[in-house]
Design a protein around this motif. Sequence first.
Motif, mmCIF file in Angstrom:
data_model
loop_
_atom_site.group_PDB
_atom_site.id
_atom_site.type_symbol
_atom_site.label_atom_id
_atom_site.label_comp_id
_atom_site.label_asym_id
_atom_site.label_seq_id
_atom_site.Cartn_x
_atom_site.Cartn_y
_atom_site.Cartn_z
ATOM 1 N N VAL A 5 0.898 -1.306 0.166
ATOM 2 C CA VAL A 5 -0.018 0.166 0.089
ATOM 3 C C VAL A 5 0.984 1.261 0.098
ATOM 4 N N TYR A 6 0.941 1.931 -1.079
ATOM 5 C CA TYR A 6 1.705 3.378 -1.103
ATOM 6 C C TYR A 6 0.841 4.138 -0.414
ATOM 7 N N LEU A 7 1.870 5.031 0.190
ATOM 8 C CA LEU A 7 1.186 6.165 1.122
ATOM 9 C C LEU A 7 1.689 7.468 0.983
ATOM 10 N N GLU A 8 1.049 8.634 1.321
ATOM 11 C CA GLU A 8 1.550 9.999 1.521
ATOM 12 C C GLU A 8 1.073 10.365 2.781
ATOM 13 N N LEU A 9 1.860 10.792 3.775
ATOM 14 C CA LEU A 9 1.763 11.056 4.948
ATOM 15 C C LEU A 9 2.373 12.205 5.465
ATOM 16 N N PRO A 10 2.247 12.519 6.763
ATOM 17 C CA PRO A 10 2.842 13.672 7.414
ATOM 18 C C PRO A 10 4.458 13.610 7.340
ATOM 19 N N ARG A 11 5.068 14.442 7.068
ATOM 20 C CA ARG A 11 6.625 14.445 6.946
ATOM 21 C C ARG A 11 7.286 14.031 8.470
ATOM 22 N N GLY A 69 7.635 12.062 3.295
ATOM 23 C CA GLY A 69 6.145 11.937 3.168
ATOM 24 C C GLY A 69 5.803 10.810 2.658
ATOM 25 N N LYS A 70 6.677 9.990 2.132
ATOM 26 C CA LYS A 70 6.254 8.633 1.320
ATOM 27 C C LYS A 70 6.503 7.653 2.294
ATOM 28 N N ALA A 71 5.836 6.558 1.985
ATOM 29 C CA ALA A 71 5.937 5.383 2.656
ATOM 30 C C ALA A 71 5.201 4.049 2.195
ATOM 31 N N ILE A 72 5.622 2.792 2.318
ATOM 32 C CA ILE A 72 4.895 1.911 1.458
ATOM 33 C C ILE A 72 4.812 0.743 3.032
ATOM 34 N N LEU A 73 3.444 0.520 2.959
ATOM 35 C CA LEU A 73 3.040 -0.388 3.992
ATOM 36 C C LEU A 73 3.117 -1.869 3.245
ATOM 37 N N THR A 74 3.603 -2.821 3.783
ATOM 38 C CA THR A 74 3.495 -4.094 3.093
ATOM 39 C C THR A 74 2.912 -5.120 4.076
ATOM 40 N N VAL A 75 1.859 -5.863 3.657
ATOM 41 C CA VAL A 75 1.003 -6.592 4.663
ATOM 42 C C VAL A 75 1.041 -8.040 3.923
ATOM 43 N N ILE A 90 -9.601 -2.331 1.384
ATOM 44 C CA ILE A 90 -8.798 -1.236 1.342
ATOM 45 C C ILE A 90 -9.023 -0.675 0.070
ATOM 46 N N LYS A 91 -10.079 -0.944 -0.879
ATOM 47 C CA LYS A 91 -10.471 -0.338 -1.979
ATOM 48 C C LYS A 91 -11.346 0.905 -1.501
ATOM 49 N N LYS A 92 -11.962 0.748 -0.612
ATOM 50 C CA LYS A 92 -12.625 1.654 0.221
ATOM 51 C C LYS A 92 -12.325 2.761 0.788
ATOM 52 N N PHE A 93 -10.826 2.873 0.919
ATOM 53 C CA PHE A 93 -10.173 4.138 1.476
ATOM 54 C C PHE A 93 -9.413 4.827 0.740
ATOM 55 N N LYS A 94 -9.558 6.162 0.874
ATOM 56 C CA LYS A 94 -8.580 7.046 0.309
ATOM 57 C C LYS A 94 -7.708 7.557 1.106
ATOM 58 N N GLU A 95 -8.109 7.688 2.406
ATOM 59 C CA GLU A 95 -7.298 8.674 3.299
ATOM 60 C C GLU A 95 -7.756 7.783 4.673
ATOM 61 N N TYR A 96 -6.768 8.043 5.747
ATOM 62 C CA TYR A 96 -7.101 7.608 7.060
ATOM 63 C C TYR A 96 -6.368 8.503 8.085
ATOM 64 N N ILE A 107 -3.946 7.085 0.779
ATOM 65 C CA ILE A 107 -3.513 5.805 0.156
ATOM 66 C C ILE A 107 -3.571 5.905 -1.321
ATOM 67 N N LEU A 108 -2.295 5.956 -1.841
ATOM 68 C CA LEU A 108 -2.123 6.599 -3.265
ATOM 69 C C LEU A 108 -2.336 5.478 -4.358
ATOM 70 N N LYS A 109 -1.976 4.163 -3.868
ATOM 71 C CA LYS A 109 -2.217 3.105 -4.670
ATOM 72 C C LYS A 109 -1.958 1.678 -4.000
ATOM 73 N N THR A 110 -2.566 0.454 -4.388
ATOM 74 C CA THR A 110 -2.192 -0.748 -4.123
ATOM 75 C C THR A 110 -1.577 -1.606 -4.912
ATOM 76 N N GLU A 111 -0.703 -2.652 -4.435
ATOM 77 C CA GLU A 111 -0.083 -3.485 -5.393
ATOM 78 C C GLU A 111 -0.168 -4.819 -4.929
ATOM 79 N N ILE A 112 -0.896 -5.776 -5.414
ATOM 80 C CA ILE A 112 -0.884 -7.324 -4.945
ATOM 81 C C ILE A 112 0.476 -7.909 -5.436
ATOM 82 N N ILE A 113 1.420 -8.462 -4.523
ATOM 83 C CA ILE A 113 2.708 -9.134 -4.911
ATOM 84 C C ILE A 113 2.400 -10.488 -5.109
#
Length: 247
Positions: A5-11, A69-75, A90-96, A107-113
Amino acid sequence: MRIKVYLELPREVSIFYRYSMLSFIKKVLETEDIDYSRKIFSKKSFKPFTFSVFFSGISIDGNSIKSNGKAILTVSSGSPDFFIRFTRGIKKFKEYKGKHLNGTMKILKTEIIDEESINTSKQTFRTLSPIIVVNREKKPVLPTKLRVNDDNFIIYDDEVFTQELRYSLKCIFNGLPELKFEHKEGKKAVVKHLVGSNGKEKVIKIVAYQGVFTLEADPYVLSEIYKYGLGFRRYQGFGCLELVKES
């Protein structure tokens, strides 16, 4: 199975960001299937996932993590029930908005690995998040090669480290899998971690292992470890792994 899950968050976020990320994962599951979420987050239930967060351009200042301000959450999970619900939710979320994120993350985008298959009885891993190993007296255990003279409260013993790793996997395999651990490179990590809920949170210090290591076990056992993580407190953002390809 795993998702990025590619994220943009506070610095600047709190070093207790894991607490807010776990709350986010829980919220995603609640949105998709509240009964399922309540079931797996009940006190004695096995939590079928692990996660890690990678911050870009990171520096640590006291109790704060500064980044660009960029991060990647791996689940990661070995449970289709969990994975289907999380990827749908996760498709129902644009921000948290999270307390320990110091604001709102987008939430910028998601990628299934697609996970790589493990077909051999020996595999090298790298920690994406530190591995917690403790004995029954709750004392931290680390590989012998990381020993330093002033760490008298830590147990440095390869055999004990391996045995406690096996105990940490008991909830996955309903028993103790045969396992051989070999340290290759790494270090001791000391992590401030927030535990508790409903106004009863407290800060604890956790000694953990971070690095590259080899495991020998049945290929099925290695595959499950890759999916669910290794060590204790996996669902709290510890013990998430990636494969290391041998050159």
